[in-house]
Design a protein around this motif. Structure first.
Motif, short mmCIF file in Angstrom:
data_model
loop_
_atom_site.label_atom_id
_atom_site.label_comp_id
_atom_site.label_asym_id
_atom_site.label_seq_id
_atom_site.Cartn_x
_atom_site.Cartn_y
_atom_site.Cartn_z
N SER A 71 0.81 -1.21 0.00
CA SER A 71 0.00 0.00 0.00
C SER A 71 0.85 1.27 0.00
CB SER A 71 -0.98 0.04 1.19
OG SER A 71 -2.20 0.62 0.77
N ALA A 131 -0.45 15.54 0.98
CA ALA A 131 -0.29 14.10 1.12
C ALA A 131 -1.58 13.43 0.68
CB ALA A 131 0.01 13.73 2.57
N GLY A 132 -1.58 12.10 0.65
CA GLY A 132 -2.79 11.39 0.27
C GLY A 132 -3.94 11.69 1.22
N ALA A 133 -3.67 11.59 2.52
CA ALA A 133 -4.73 11.83 3.51
C ALA A 133 -5.25 13.27 3.40
CB ALA A 133 -4.20 11.56 4.91
N GLU A 136 -7.53 13.43 0.50
CA GLU A 136 -8.86 12.91 0.86
C GLU A 136 -9.69 14.01 1.51
OE1 GLU A 136 -8.81 9.37 3.37
OE2 GLU A 136 -7.04 8.66 2.32
N HIS A 164 -8.43 1.83 3.97
CA HIS A 164 -7.32 2.41 4.73
C HIS A 164 -7.93 3.29 5.83
CE1 HIS A 164 -3.69 4.99 5.27
NE2 HIS A 164 -3.04 3.93 4.83
N THR A 166 -7.32 6.10 6.92
CA THR A 166 -7.49 7.52 6.64
C THR A 166 -8.88 7.82 6.06
OG1 THR A 166 -6.39 7.14 4.53
CG2 THR A 166 -5.06 8.11 6.28
N THR A 208 -11.57 2.30 -2.65
CA THR A 208 -10.19 2.25 -3.12
C THR A 208 -10.12 1.27 -4.29
OG1 THR A 208 -9.53 2.52 -0.82
CG2 THR A 208 -7.80 1.90 -2.37
N THR A 212 -7.43 -2.41 -1.08
CA THR A 212 -6.29 -2.68 -0.20
C THR A 212 -5.96 -4.18 -0.12
OG1 THR A 212 -7.71 -2.82 1.72
CG2 THR A 212 -6.78 -0.66 1.21
N ASP A 237 -10.22 6.45 -3.39
CA ASP A 237 -8.87 6.54 -2.82
C ASP A 237 -7.92 6.05 -3.91
OD1 ASP A 237 -6.43 5.86 -1.59
OD2 ASP A 237 -7.39 5.54 0.34
N ALA A 239 -4.63 5.87 -3.96
CA ALA A 239 -3.26 5.53 -3.54
C ALA A 239 -2.67 4.41 -4.38
CB ALA A 239 -3.25 5.15 -2.06
N ASN A 261 -1.35 10.05 -4.94
CA ASN A 261 -0.14 10.24 -4.13
C ASN A 261 1.04 10.33 -5.09
OD1 ASN A 261 -2.24 8.43 -2.98
ND2 ASN A 261 -1.12 8.76 -1.07
N HIS A 263 3.94 10.76 -4.36
CA HIS A 263 5.04 10.02 -3.73
C HIS A 263 4.86 8.52 -3.84
CE1 HIS A 263 1.94 11.23 -0.91
NE2 HIS A 263 2.18 10.15 -0.22
N LYS A 264 3.77 8.06 -4.36
CA LYS A 264 3.62 6.63 -4.63
C LYS A 264 3.69 6.43 -6.15
CE LYS A 264 0.96 5.71 -0.45
NZ LYS A 264 -0.33 5.32 0.15
#
Ligand SMILES: *Cc1c(COP(=O)(O)O)cnc(C)c1O
Length: 490
Positions: A71, A131-133, A136, A164, A166, A208, A212, A237, A239, A261, A263-264
């Protein structure tokens, strides 16, 4: 292995630099000057350098080895991204500069926004969430603003039980109530249970995809139609977008808002390596409520809309972050997009799914897959393979540390007993995957062979063994204090 704190190593009066005596000018502090010590440790430059290098060597890092955290998408951060982000024209700009002097930076933001809109098939994007959260929260605030604008008071948010943490946290933070939706035996959302929960008080669903459990929600269009049928919105979501980027456009699935994200999916550093960035794409219904600021093409080139005006941003729900978001991450993400191209991004998705399925195929006889059939970009095992061994999922994960690996994500998603969730990402080579697989096979055999003691005592080769994580979370001690005279005497 011990590394003392800088405060414990240093001594007052020592200094790494030779500063001239300050000139004694007129005192303008009005009697407020400090009388005691400033409280910084005194150290030489080599002592400081060695301290931080030694700490960095204790850290597990994506540059040191495979990082299987499910994840989290711990993929390689290309050096080219770093090179671009360090260009003075990007690294040294200030957010309060006149826009005429930062047209290049605004063009980067505009181009990142364009790629995200094309890749997702959605017409608008808010770049600023950090950030992802945070994305959201931004998406759910846009949904709230849209509901308020209709004069409605919908309160209920449907969230699958595999979500997740969050997701429900965001819903509650935005003033909604959470109504969980069960998953079915295939690890996907139970569509009939979802439909049974629909009503005029439902504001949105947060789903999501891939979910997940590492599985594609193949009834997602039906879910979208059902939620839209009662006037609700569809938050996704995003992510796990790295598993479908270039293959599936979320807009085609009926999604109204989705965070990405960077960063993902787009390889910008995260964890200790850098700030996150969580842009949110929005459907036409939500676009008018997007937060400020955003970039528009004006008569004098690119311009930032910073305040609502007649032409733009009139219904914006506000701002979610100081200035414009994580500029350095936009540069890195755009570098990743441009260096891969659209065909390369599609291959990212394909290779991430291939790598996860390679691990699944190689381990399915020794570990216990949580669900039958192939997976998407991450592979999920449960703890049935450890039954009667005296070894728990946690023990198994800790034993991986002694083998030189960071453990995978454990006990998440919550709906799978003793879950072990592994995401290799597309950046791992076949030989690196083979080595990881061999390590897990050997550990599984060892557990089944009756050597529980090996696991229960792990990790042996780390600076700390088992930590009291609950106590650390409930009672964090974040500040060093000098020992009292009594403690010092001990
Ligand atoms: C990582 C993740 C998030 C939160 O993203 P952050 O950038 O860590 O805030 C939300 N949902 C899922 C499924 C994730 O994997």
């Amino acid at each position: 292995m011990e590394e003392a704190l800088l405060f414990e190593q240093g001594a007052p009066g020592r200094c790494g630099v030779d500063l001239p005596e300050p000139s004694r000018g007129e005192n303008r502090l009005g009697g407020l000057e400090r009388t005691g010590d400033i409280g910084l440790p005194g150290l030489s430059e080599p002592e400081v350098v060695r301290h931080f290098v030694r700490l960095s060597q204790k850290n597990y890092a994506i540059d040191a080895g495979l990082y299987p955290l499910g994840s989290c998408t711990m993929k390689h951060n290309p050096r080219l991204n770093e090179k671009m982000a360090r260009l003075p024209g990007f690294a040294d700009v200030h957010p309060l500069q006149p826009t005429s002097t930062v047209q290049g930076a605004l063009a980067v933001m505009d181009e990142v926004a364009r790629w995200l809109k094309v890749l997702t098939g959605l017409p608008a994007v808010a770049l600023s969430p950090g950030a992802g959260a945070h994305g959201e929260m931004c998406g759910m605030m846009a949904i709230r603003a849209a509901i308020d604008a209709r004069g409605e008071s919908r309160k209920r948010i449907l969230v699958p039980d595999s979500a997740h943490g969050t997701n429900p946290a965001t819903a509650v933070l935005c003033g909604f109530t959470v109504d969980p939706v069960p998953s079915d035996s295939r690890g996907r959302i139970d569509l009939s249970a979802l439909k049974a929960k629909l009503g005029p008080d439902v504001a949105a669903i947060m789903l999501t995809n891939p979910n997940t459990c590492g599985l594609f929600e193949n009834e997602i269009r039906e879910a979208a139609a059902a939620i839209h049928g009662v006037g609700g919105f569809f938050y996704c979501d995003g992510a796990n977008f790295n598993a479908i980027v270039g293959k599936v456009r979320p807009g085609d699935l009926g999604i109204d808002a989705m965070h990405i994200n960077l960063h993902k999916t787009f390889s910008t550093p995260h964890g200790g390596g850098g700030p996150g960035s969580g842009p949110v794409v929005l459907s036409a219904a939500l676009a008018p409520f997007a937060p400020l600021p955003f970039v528009v093409h004006g008569r004098q080139g690119l311009q930032l809309v910073e305040a609502p005006n007649g032409e733009h941003g009139g219904q914006a729900f506000g701002r979610v972050k100081a200035f414009h978001g994580q500029m350095g991450m936009f540069v890195r993400a755009l570098t990743y997009m441009l260096s891969h191209g659209s065909d390369g991004l599609r291959q990212v998705a394909e290779d991430s799914v291939l790598n996860a399925n390679y691990i699944l195929a190689a381990l399915q006889d020794e570990l216990s897959p949580a669900y039958p059939g192939p997976c998407m970009h991450e592979v999920l095992f449960d703890d049935r393979f450890l039954k009667d061994t005296g070894v728990t999922t946690l023990d198994f994960a800790k034993a991986m540390i002694d083998e030189g690996y960071h453990p995978m994500t454990v006990y998440f998603p919550l709906i799978v007993h003793g879950a072990l969730l592994t995401e290799p990402t597309e950046s791992e080579s076949r030989s690196s995957l083979d080595q990881f697989i061999a390590t897990l096979r050997a550990l599984a055999r060892r557990a089944k062979g009756g050597d529980a003691a090996h696991f229960v005592q792990a990790p042996r080769l780390a600076p700390r063994r088992r930590l009291d994580e609950t106590r650390a979370a409930r009672n964090p001690v974040l500040r060093w204090r000098p020992p009292s005279p009594a403690q010092a005497a001990e």
